[in-house]
Design a protein around this motif. Structure first.
Motif, short mmCIF file in Angstrom:
data_model
loop_
_atom_site.label_atom_id
_atom_site.label_comp_id
_atom_site.label_asym_id
_atom_site.label_seq_id
_atom_site.Cartn_x
_atom_site.Cartn_y
_atom_site.Cartn_z
N PHE A 27 4.92 31.32 77.41
CA PHE A 27 5.00 30.81 78.77
C PHE A 27 6.12 29.78 78.80
O PHE A 27 6.12 28.84 78.01
N MET A 28 7.10 30.00 79.67
CA MET A 28 8.22 29.07 79.78
C MET A 28 8.38 28.64 81.23
O MET A 28 8.35 29.46 82.14
N LEU A 29 8.55 27.36 81.40
CA LEU A 29 8.77 26.81 82.73
C LEU A 29 9.71 25.61 82.56
O LEU A 29 9.32 24.59 82.01
N GLY A 30 10.95 25.79 82.96
CA GLY A 30 11.91 24.70 82.88
C GLY A 30 12.65 24.60 81.56
O GLY A 30 13.34 23.63 81.32
N THR A 31 12.50 25.59 80.68
CA THR A 31 13.20 25.60 79.41
C THR A 31 14.20 26.74 79.45
O THR A 31 13.85 27.90 79.24
N ASP A 32 15.46 26.43 79.74
CA ASP A 32 16.45 27.49 79.90
C ASP A 32 16.84 28.06 78.54
O ASP A 32 17.38 27.39 77.69
N THR A 33 16.54 29.33 78.35
CA THR A 33 16.87 30.01 77.10
C THR A 33 18.11 30.88 77.24
O THR A 33 18.62 31.36 76.24
N GLY A 34 18.55 31.10 78.46
CA GLY A 34 19.70 31.96 78.69
C GLY A 34 19.35 33.44 78.61
O GLY A 34 20.23 34.29 78.68
N GLN A 35 18.08 33.75 78.46
CA GLN A 35 17.65 35.15 78.36
C GLN A 35 17.34 35.72 79.75
O GLN A 35 16.92 34.99 80.65
N LYS A 36 17.55 37.00 79.88
CA LYS A 36 17.14 37.75 81.06
C LYS A 36 16.56 39.05 80.57
O LYS A 36 17.29 39.94 80.12
N PHE A 37 15.24 39.13 80.61
CA PHE A 37 14.56 40.29 80.04
C PHE A 37 13.35 40.63 80.88
O PHE A 37 12.65 39.75 81.35
N ILE A 38 13.10 41.92 81.06
CA ILE A 38 11.88 42.37 81.72
C ILE A 38 11.38 43.60 80.97
O ILE A 38 12.18 44.43 80.52
N GLY A 39 10.07 43.67 80.80
CA GLY A 39 9.50 44.78 80.06
C GLY A 39 8.14 45.18 80.59
O GLY A 39 7.50 44.44 81.34
N ILE A 40 7.72 46.35 80.17
CA ILE A 40 6.41 46.90 80.55
C ILE A 40 5.63 47.20 79.29
O ILE A 40 6.14 47.87 78.38
N ASN A 41 4.39 46.73 79.25
CA ASN A 41 3.49 47.00 78.13
C ASN A 41 2.80 48.34 78.39
O ASN A 41 1.94 48.45 79.25
N LEU A 42 3.20 49.35 77.64
CA LEU A 42 2.65 50.69 77.84
C LEU A 42 1.18 50.79 77.46
O LEU A 42 0.43 51.56 78.05
N VAL A 43 0.73 50.01 76.49
CA VAL A 43 -0.67 50.02 76.09
C VAL A 43 -1.53 49.50 77.24
O VAL A 43 -2.55 50.12 77.60
N ALA A 44 -1.15 48.38 77.84
CA ALA A 44 -1.92 47.83 78.96
C ALA A 44 -1.93 48.80 80.14
O ALA A 44 -2.95 48.98 80.80
N LEU A 45 -0.80 49.44 80.40
CA LEU A 45 -0.72 50.42 81.48
C LEU A 45 -1.66 51.60 81.22
O LEU A 45 -2.41 52.02 82.12
N PHE A 46 -1.66 52.10 79.99
CA PHE A 46 -2.58 53.18 79.62
C PHE A 46 -4.03 52.74 79.79
O PHE A 46 -4.87 53.48 80.32
N LEU A 47 -4.35 51.52 79.33
CA LEU A 47 -5.73 51.02 79.43
C LEU A 47 -6.18 50.89 80.88
O LEU A 47 -7.35 51.13 81.19
N ILE A 48 -5.27 50.51 81.77
CA ILE A 48 -5.63 50.40 83.19
C ILE A 48 -6.04 51.76 83.73
O ILE A 48 -7.08 51.89 84.40
N PHE A 49 -5.25 52.79 83.44
CA PHE A 49 -5.61 54.13 83.92
C PHE A 49 -6.92 54.61 83.29
O PHE A 49 -7.75 55.22 83.96
N TRP A 50 -7.11 54.32 82.02
CA TRP A 50 -8.33 54.70 81.33
C TRP A 50 -9.55 53.98 81.93
O TRP A 50 -10.59 54.58 82.17
N MET A 51 -9.40 52.68 82.19
CA MET A 51 -10.50 51.90 82.75
C MET A 51 -10.85 52.36 84.16
O MET A 51 -12.03 52.36 84.54
N GLU A 52 -9.85 52.73 84.94
CA GLU A 52 -10.14 53.22 86.29
C GLU A 52 -10.96 54.50 86.22
O GLU A 52 -11.89 54.68 87.01
N ARG A 53 -10.64 55.38 85.29
CA ARG A 53 -11.42 56.61 85.13
C ARG A 53 -12.83 56.29 84.65
O ARG A 53 -13.81 56.84 85.15
N LEU A 54 -12.96 55.36 83.71
CA LEU A 54 -14.28 54.95 83.23
C LEU A 54 -15.09 54.31 84.35
O LEU A 54 -16.30 54.54 84.45
#
Length: 160
Positions: free
Chosen positions: A123-150
């Motif tokens: 968690f970063m707030l006010g600490t400039d790292t110079g990074q620009k990154f965005i990602g998707i956690n495929l495991v969490a996405l899979f679990l969401i679909f699985w949980m909805e079916r359950l």
């Protein structure tokens, strides 16, 4: 409730409990390993991380006692884990369990990245790292679909 559904709920419960316990253990290890200066801000962020990991453990426990309610809370827990990002001085990443992530690093040129993680938090707030990154956690996405079916299966058996 069918045995198949019960076994899937147990597996999901164990996954969330183990993910939360690993997250707490890793947080304590980072705090007390000696390489990090423990400031009040670090303690607040660590407490926030520990709270999220405790929520994961409670979601797993709730799946044993009240599957419908446990699945609803587990869905919310997984939604927090789907997207992770860092943009300049702002960043968030929460994983209670496993992350298989796909994302883009946008510094310089758009670089496709594949990342693995086991119960991690940033968690970063006010600490400039110079990074620009965005990602998707495929495991969490899979679990969401699985949980909805359950959840649909559990609701269907409650109506009968």
């Amino acid at each position: 409730m069918e045995n198949k559904t019960k076994n899937q709920l147990r597996a999901l419960s164990i996954y969330q409990i183990v993910g939360g316990l690993l997250g707490i253990a890793f947080t304590l290890w980072v705090l007390f390993h000696g390489e990090l200066e423990v400031t009040p801000q670090v303690l607040r962020i660590s407490l926030f991380a520990a709270t999220l990991y405790i929520v994961s453990i409670l979601c797993g426990r709730m799946l044993w006692r009240n599957p419908q309610r446990g699945l609803a809370f587990s869905l919310a827990n997984q939604v927090l884990q789907v997207i992770y990002f860092t943009f300049g001085s702002y960043g968030f990443q929460y994983v209670a369990g496993l992350r298989i992530g796909l994302g883009f690093d946008m510094v310089g040129s758009w670089t496709f990245k594949f990342r693995l993680a086991l119960s991690s938090f940033q968690f970063m707030l006010g600490t400039d790292t110079g990074q620009k990154f965005i990602g998707i956690n495929l495991v969490a996405l899979f679990l969401i679909f699985w949980m909805e079916r359950l959840l649909e299966d559990v609701k269907a058996t409650d109506k009968v």
